[in-house]
Design an enzyme around this catalytic site. Structure first.
Site, PDB file in Angstrom:
ATOM      1  N   TYR A 251      58.056  24.113  53.520  1.00 54.39           N
ATOM      2  CA  TYR A 251      56.763  23.565  53.953  1.00 54.39           C
ATOM      3  C   TYR A 251      56.379  24.116  55.323  1.00 54.39           C
ATOM      4  O   TYR A 251      55.250  24.575  55.531  1.00 54.39           O
ATOM      5  CB  TYR A 251      56.834  22.036  53.991  1.00 54.39           C
ATOM      6  CG  TYR A 251      55.520  21.377  54.316  1.00 54.39           C
ATOM      7  CD1 TYR A 251      54.519  21.264  53.349  1.00 54.39           C
ATOM      8  CD2 TYR A 251      55.267  20.867  55.585  1.00 54.39           C
ATOM      9  CE1 TYR A 251      53.305  20.662  53.646  1.00 54.39           C
ATOM     10  CE2 TYR A 251      54.063  20.257  55.886  1.00 54.39           C
ATOM     11  CZ  TYR A 251      53.081  20.149  54.915  1.00 54.39           C
ATOM     12  OH  TYR A 251      51.877  19.557  55.226  1.00 54.39           O
TER      13      TYR A 251
ATOM     14  N   SER B  37      49.169  21.856  59.324  1.00 56.29           N
ATOM     15  CA  SER B  37      50.053  20.749  59.702  1.00 56.29           C
ATOM     16  C   SER B  37      50.600  21.040  61.087  1.00 56.29           C
ATOM     17  O   SER B  37      50.623  22.190  61.535  1.00 56.29           O
ATOM     18  CB  SER B  37      51.205  20.625  58.697  1.00 56.29           C
ATOM     19  OG  SER B  37      52.204  19.754  59.180  1.00 56.29           O
TER      20      SER B  37
END
Length: 335
Positions: free
Chosen positions: A178, A166
């Site tokens: 995350y 990401s």
């Protein structure tokens, strides 16, 4: 004159790269690819696309219902199975399943796509369990699956591993589980490329921007935020205030439902190229926000990069809320 020469050289290099990007490997129909996290989102769409291209696909899912759907909707080349990347027994059974179908052939590519999110809250509202859960799936699960399937990749003269990361793995303004896990994925991918280079196994990372998936559903995210708020220590609630969490939820919903891109085809296209392209890239930065903002900002000196990203995100909050004073006062913008 030198300006014309340099322009011509740059144009030639650009055309060369564009041409190389269109080339695909031969015998795609004889390649075997394993994809994790195929219940929905990028993994599901990638599995379906590869199946349409005639590739042999091993699609691992968390739920048996997803296995049934894929088996019914796709061709006989699609082999779907249940595998939780955090479950060692599931991984062992998956290896046996794949070996049984490969026979003496090799696995061409492993796609580590499985991932999860924790409640999207600020650091003080996150728990250690949030970090443990996300790291177990996004990083440790990836490591365990990769370690398990390397022998099958090594059977051939070459192979590939595609890790879905990401842009949060390149730059983050919040210490979220995350982001921490995706930084780990980036480090793992870089190190793995050196470790497996003697076996001609290459590593490729996918870095999407903001896309709508099952994980980034606005209603789901807001529900999780409120559930976390209800369970917080009263001292934390006093610091932030209910007004902050109301505005935070409203902005989060509009950010994910309004600013996140609905069309995930660019991500699936990048993943497909990493698997089947003759000259795959080491990293694929996907999405306009990622390409034109997040990636350039991540290359800036850290203090400037932080300021740029904070300004952009707070601009989103201003655009989505008539009054954001409480939000900004918490972060020191309106002291």
């Amino acid at each position: 004159m030198w300006i014309y020469v340099c322009t011509a050289v740059l144009a030639a290099l650009l055309l060369r790269n564009l041409y190389r990007g269109t080339l695909k490997i031969k015998d795609c129909q004889n390649r075997y690819v394993l994809i994790t996290g195929c219940d929905h989102g990028f993994g599901r769409k990638l599995a379906e696309k590869l199946d349409n291209l005639g590739v042999h696909v091993f699609a691992t899912c968390l739920h048996s219902s997803s296995v049934k759907e894929l088996s019914e909707q796709c061709s006989s080349k699609m082999k779907a199975l249940v595998m939780d990347v955090t479950n060692e027994d599931h991984i062992i059974k998956a290896i046996a399943f794949v070996e049984e179908h490969l026979k003496e052939k090799s696995l061409w590519c492993l796609v580590n796509n499985a991932g999860c999110l924790s409640p999207q809250v600020v650091f003080e509202m996150a728990t250690k369990e949030d970090f443990r859960k996300v790291m177990n799936v996004n990083l440790f699960g990836m490591i365990d699956v990769t370690r398990a399937f390397i022998p099958l990749l090594r059977r051939g003269k070459e192979g590939r591993i595609v890790n879905v990361s990401s842009m949060n793995g390149r730059f983050s303004v919040e210490a979220s589980p995350y982001s921490c896990s995706k930084y780990g994925v980036e480090s793992f991918s870089d190190g793995l490329s050196f470790s497996l280079s003697p076996f001609n196994i290459t590593i490729h990372t996918i870095q999407p921007g903001y896309y709508k998936t099952e994980m980034t559903n606005g209603d789901k995210i807001v529900k999780e935020i409120w559930e976390r708020w209800d369970s917080l220590d009263e001292r934390i609630k006093v610091v932030y205030g209910r007004g902050f969490i109301e505005q935070y939820c409203e902005s989060a919903k509009k950010l994910y439902d309004g600013f996140a891109v609905d069309d995930s085809k660019p991500v699936v296209k990048a993943m497909t190229h990493a698997i089947l392209g003759k000259h795959p890239q080491n990293r694929y930065v996907v999405g306009r926000i990622a390409v034109f903002f997040l990636r350039p900002v991540s290359l800036l000196p850290f203090p400037i990069a932080v300021s740029c990203k904070l300004i952009a995100f707070h601009l989103v909050f201003f655009l989505t809320n008539k009054s954001c004073c409480r939000f900004h006062s918490v972060y020191g913008f309106l002291q």
